[in-house]
Design an enzyme around this catalytic site. Structure first.
Site, PDB file in Angstrom:
ATOM      1  N   PRO A   2       0.837  -1.207   0.000  1.00  0.00           N
ATOM      2  CG  PRO A   2      -0.794  -1.590   1.611  1.00  0.00           C
ATOM      3  CD  PRO A   2       0.538  -2.087   1.135  1.00  0.00           C
ATOM      4  CD  GLU A   3       3.490   2.851  -4.243  1.00  0.00           C
ATOM      5  OE1 GLU A   3       3.463   4.017  -4.696  1.00  0.00           O
ATOM      6  OE2 GLU A   3       4.031   1.910  -4.854  1.00  0.00           O
ATOM      7  CE  LYS A  58       4.914   4.509   0.656  1.00  0.00           C
ATOM      8  NZ  LYS A  58       5.751   3.450   0.047  1.00  0.00           N
ATOM      9  NE  ARG A 260      11.534   0.253  -4.041  1.00  0.00           N
ATOM     10  CZ  ARG A 260      10.480  -0.082  -3.322  1.00  0.00           C
ATOM     11  NH1 ARG A 260       9.423  -0.615  -3.918  1.00  0.00           N
ATOM     12  NH2 ARG A 260      10.455   0.109  -2.018  1.00  0.00           N
TER      13      ARG A 260
END
Length: 270
Positions: A2-3, A58, A260
């Protein structure tokens, strides 16, 4: 993971059900998150009235009368409102029971999230060194330009650095760089002020749009109402390596940047 838009979507979903409510009990089924849930959390939070539900980067900040519960959703966590009597399924580790008869239920299959208690949350070691909010008045492309001078690192990990700006994770960094026409591999210090001004605008626009759409559902994320987000329908590059570019039709390339996966268009992004 979740960002920022997913966390903000969760905050907006749970806030109306929590603020003004008194906690009757905290039921912890498994304390083993990224950091162990405090053993005295039930004692600290039970009987407390919830005064606000805020977000910093976040992190969700559930403010009560005598302290704040800091929540991070980790890689796969979610918070949603359920009937307090509903049985818990696997991976549903915590219930915050409310006098309304509802419970705020925390689910985290991978257990990389966190629930911590703090009297001064913004001074907590996890939050104290964070950069500005991307949708706040303290962030713009000029900040990116100033901080990038002399930096040789690639621009994508640069804008994902929480000391530069918070909440720009892999999904939204990829999309903002595409919208601004910037190659994610380009050294941060080589990009002009004009291009950074454009990038700052795109970061703000894309994050605001993602929040409006309820976030991006790629695997585990659901909002506070248990519903998925819909921003994945708007993605131009993230997760689309090998597919055609929606703008020019060329094949999108997938590379590794800072451990990434990064997808970009070699024709549209320079």
């Amino acid at each position: 993971m979740p960002e920022l838009p997913e966390v903000e979507t969760t905050r907006r979903g749970i806030e109306p059900h929590l603020v003004g409510q008194r906690v009757s009990r905290v039921l912890v089924r498994d304390r083993r998150l990224r950091w162990p849930i405090p053993e005295d959390l039930d004692v600290r939070l039970s009987g407390q009235r919830i005064e606000a539900v805020e977000r910093r980067a976040k992190y969700l900040l559930i403010r009560a009368e005598s302290g704040t519960l800091i929540v991070h959703l980790g890689m796969s966590g979610s918070l949603r409102l359920v009937d307090a009597a509903s049985p818990a399924a696997k991976h549903e580790h915590v219930d915050i029971l409310l006098e309304s008869g509802q419970a705020l239920r925390y689910t985290d299959p991978r257990r990389f999230g966190a629930m911590l208690w703090s009297d001064e949350p913004l001074a907590h070691v996890l939050l104290a060194s964070l950069g500005p909010e991307p949708l706040g008045e303290d962030f713009d492309g000029d900040r990116l330009y100033r901080l990038s001078r002399g930096r040789s690192m690639a621009v994508k990990p640069f804008i994902m650095d929480n000391a530069v700006v918070v909440g720009v994770g892999n999904i939204y960094a990829s999309e903002a760089l595409f919208a601004a026409g910037i190659d994610p591999r380009r050294p941060a210090g080589s990009i002009s002020r004009a291009r950074y001004l454009k990038l700052g605008e795109e970061i703000r626009r894309i994050l605001a749009m993602a929040i409006e759409r309820g976030g991006t559902t790629l695997r585990d994320f659901v909002g506070g109402d248990g519903k998925p987000g819909y921003f994945q329908q708007e993605l131009f590059v993230y997760g689309r390596g090998g597919e055609f570019c929606k703008s020019c039709g060329s094949t999108l390339r997938e590379i590794r940047l800072g451990q990434r996966a990064s997808v970009y268009c070699s024709r549209c992004q320079r």
